[in-house]
Design an enzyme around this catalytic site. Structure first.
Site, PDB file in Angstrom:
ATOM      1  N   LYS A 125       0.812  -1.229   0.000  1.00 32.54           N
ATOM      2  CA  LYS A 125       0.000   0.000   0.000  1.00 32.54           C
ATOM      3  C   LYS A 125       0.842   1.273   0.000  1.00 32.54           C
ATOM      4  O   LYS A 125       0.366   2.324  -0.411  1.00 32.54           O
ATOM      5  CB  LYS A 125      -0.915   0.006   1.240  1.00 32.54           C
ATOM      6  CG  LYS A 125      -2.032  -1.005   1.160  1.00 32.54           C
ATOM      7  CD  LYS A 125      -2.704  -1.191   2.493  1.00 32.54           C
ATOM      8  CE  LYS A 125      -1.812  -1.956   3.409  1.00 32.54           C
ATOM      9  NZ  LYS A 125      -2.360  -2.906   4.287  1.00 32.54           N
ATOM     10  N   VAL A 152      -6.771  -3.733  -0.863  1.00 28.12           N
ATOM     11  CA  VAL A 152      -8.021  -3.353  -0.167  1.00 28.12           C
ATOM     12  C   VAL A 152      -8.867  -4.609   0.014  1.00 28.12           C
ATOM     13  O   VAL A 152      -9.224  -5.263  -0.963  1.00 28.12           O
ATOM     14  CB  VAL A 152      -8.829  -2.305  -0.978  1.00 28.12           C
ATOM     15  CG1 VAL A 152     -10.067  -1.873  -0.203  1.00 28.12           C
ATOM     16  CG2 VAL A 152      -7.973  -1.103  -1.324  1.00 28.12           C
ATOM     17  N   GLY A 154      -8.082  -7.527   1.436  1.00 29.27           N
ATOM     18  CA  GLY A 154      -7.425  -8.846   1.393  1.00 29.27           C
ATOM     19  C   GLY A 154      -7.878  -9.615   0.163  1.00 29.27           C
ATOM     20  O   GLY A 154      -7.659  -9.181  -0.965  1.00 29.27           O
ATOM     21  N   GLU A 210      -0.237  -5.597  14.971  1.00 28.43           N
ATOM     22  CA  GLU A 210       1.223  -5.698  15.037  1.00 28.43           C
ATOM     23  C   GLU A 210       1.684  -5.304  16.442  1.00 28.43           C
ATOM     24  O   GLU A 210       0.947  -4.645  17.184  1.00 28.43           O
ATOM     25  CB  GLU A 210       1.858  -4.713  14.045  1.00 28.43           C
ATOM     26  CG  GLU A 210       1.398  -4.859  12.620  1.00 28.43           C
ATOM     27  CD  GLU A 210       1.843  -6.173  12.007  1.00 28.43           C
ATOM     28  OE1 GLU A 210       2.951  -6.627  12.325  1.00 28.43           O
ATOM     29  OE2 GLU A 210       1.065  -6.746  11.232  1.00 28.43           O
ATOM     30  N   ASP A 221      -3.539   2.809   7.945  1.00 28.98           N
ATOM     31  CA  ASP A 221      -3.818   1.697   7.027  1.00 28.98           C
ATOM     32  C   ASP A 221      -5.139   1.947   6.285  1.00 28.98           C
ATOM     33  O   ASP A 221      -5.211   1.795   5.056  1.00 28.98           O
ATOM     34  CB  ASP A 221      -3.877   0.381   7.829  1.00 28.98           C
ATOM     35  CG  ASP A 221      -4.235  -0.813   6.965  1.00 28.98           C
ATOM     36  OD1 ASP A 221      -3.388  -1.206   6.148  1.00 28.98           O
ATOM     37  OD2 ASP A 221      -5.358  -1.338   7.099  1.00 28.98           O
ATOM     38  N   LYS A 225      -6.035   2.775   2.105  1.00 25.32           N
ATOM     39  CA  LYS A 225      -7.065   2.095   1.307  1.00 25.32           C
ATOM     40  C   LYS A 225      -8.060   3.109   0.720  1.00 25.32           C
ATOM     41  O   LYS A 225      -8.539   2.927  -0.398  1.00 25.32           O
ATOM     42  CB  LYS A 225      -7.762   1.043   2.174  1.00 25.32           C
ATOM     43  CG  LYS A 225      -6.806  -0.103   2.532  1.00 25.32           C
ATOM     44  CD  LYS A 225      -7.299  -0.958   3.671  1.00 25.32           C
ATOM     45  CE  LYS A 225      -6.278  -2.054   3.993  1.00 25.32           C
ATOM     46  NZ  LYS A 225      -6.575  -2.749   5.245  1.00 25.32           N
TER      47      LYS A 225
END
Ligand code: HSE
Length: 341
Positions: A125, A152, A154, A210, A221, A225
């Site tokens: 990304k 976007v 998965g 994470e 994130d 997207k």
């Protein structure tokens, strides 16, 4: 189709696994016979112009942590750029980790691929969030395809639903839950009445967030997207700096409780309706977007067909690799159509 696979982490290895498992069917059903002629990871590269044995490559990666140690085809320390430049192939699959600071090394990989006439499929990304308008122009200029379905949703075909499923219609607005980790945290806060910090720790234990979950919980994130959808689906020339972003750190149990009394809840919503935004937003529990756990959901508002919502798992190695396979098939299909023109 000859493929250079750059990045051999979870998604790269999952792709190798899918190509192995689906090889007979992809040839039979789609006339698609991919050959991975090079794999690059942090320790070097393996190159074989006749096609690497993917089963061996997976075993070697497990054993040595790199494919560069292959006794016959290994090139320890060979750089990714050198491989992209020198190995003959039609497509570069770029699946290195996302970096939103400067997009590297993915950005250079993509540019080098274009300059050497190679199509690109990426799940990264970073380069797209920072420079998608320029990259789309560069791809056109070099007469190559750039595809990124796995960035976007998965494996959920979010981009394809809008781009192909609603072909000809006009997408007026998009809003969606675009990050599974934050959705998991908000869901658990409400369900179990636990604090943001407790829900985050749970998400980390389960491997969703994470250890440094900043990208997720601060909304970056989701913002990446938003940028990708705005450019690809709505033809806007946005980059990450154009998105107004607010994460979920300040969402309290009290706010969730108050929303609940109104029959609503709070979700991290990415939206393109005028200015692109990412922010915790109160929505009705009956809104089709209101999915729980790590699910993603996106609603497209189109001029003629109305509102459509797509829901699915937004992450995972195999899921994301399945999106890469779709992109490879799409490029193959486009190349075949070009030959007929
Ligand atoms: N970290 C992302 C999420 C997955 O939690 O949805 C990859 O985009």
């Amino acid at each position: 189709m000859r493929i250079i696979l750059v990045g051999y982490g979870v998604v790269g290895q999952s792709l190798a696994d899918i190509l192995l498992r689906r090889s007979i069917e992809t040839v039979r059903d789609y006339g698609f016979n991919p050959k991975v002629v090079a794999i690059v990871d942090r320790g070097g590269a393996a190159i074989n112009s006749k096609g690497l044995d993917l089963e061996k490559m997976l075993a070697l990666k497990k054993k040595d942590g790199t494919v560069g140690t292959d006794p016959k085809f290994g090139y320890p320390q060979m750089s990714s750029s050198a491989v992209i430049e020198s190995v003959e192939a039609e497509v570069v699959v770029e699946v290195t980790p996302t970096n939103v600071k400067n997009g590297e090394p993915g950005l250079s990989h993509i540019k080098t691929a274009f300059k050497t006439g190679k199509h690109v499929v990426t799940t990264n990304k970073g380069p797209l969030a920072l420079a998608l308008p320029a990259l789309m122009e560069l791809a056109d200029y070099n007469k190559v395809y750039l595809r990124f379905s796995g960035t976007v949703g998965g494996g959920t075909p979010v981009l394809e639903l809008a781009k192909r499923g609603l072909l000809g219609d006009k997408i007026i607005a998009i809003r969606g839950i675009l990050n599974g980790t934050t959705n998991y945290i908000l869901t658990k806060m409400e369900e179990k009445c636990i604090t943001f910090q407790q829900a985050l720790e749970e998400a980390q234990k389960l491997g969703y967030a994470e250890t440094d979950p900043t990208m997720d919980i601060d909304g970056i994130d989701a913002a990446c997207k938003v940028v990708i959808m705005a450019n690809w689906i709505m033809n806007k020339k946005f980059t990450l700096k154009d998105v107004e972003v607010q994460g979920i750190r300040d969402v309290t149990l009290q706010a969730l409780g108050k929303a609940s009394k109104r029959g609503n809840t709070i979700k991290l919503i990415g939206s393109i309706d005028g200015n692109p935004t990412v922010a915790p937003t109160e929505i009705s529990k009956h809104d089709p977007l209101c999915v729980s756990g790590v699910l993603n959901a996106v609603t497209f508002v189109s001029k003629f067909a109305g509102e459509e919502t797509i829901i699915g798992r937004g992450a995972g190695g195999m899921e994301t690799a399945s999106a890469v396979l779709r992109d490879l098939l799409d490029i193959k299909h486009n190349l075949a159509s070009e030959l007929l023109m």
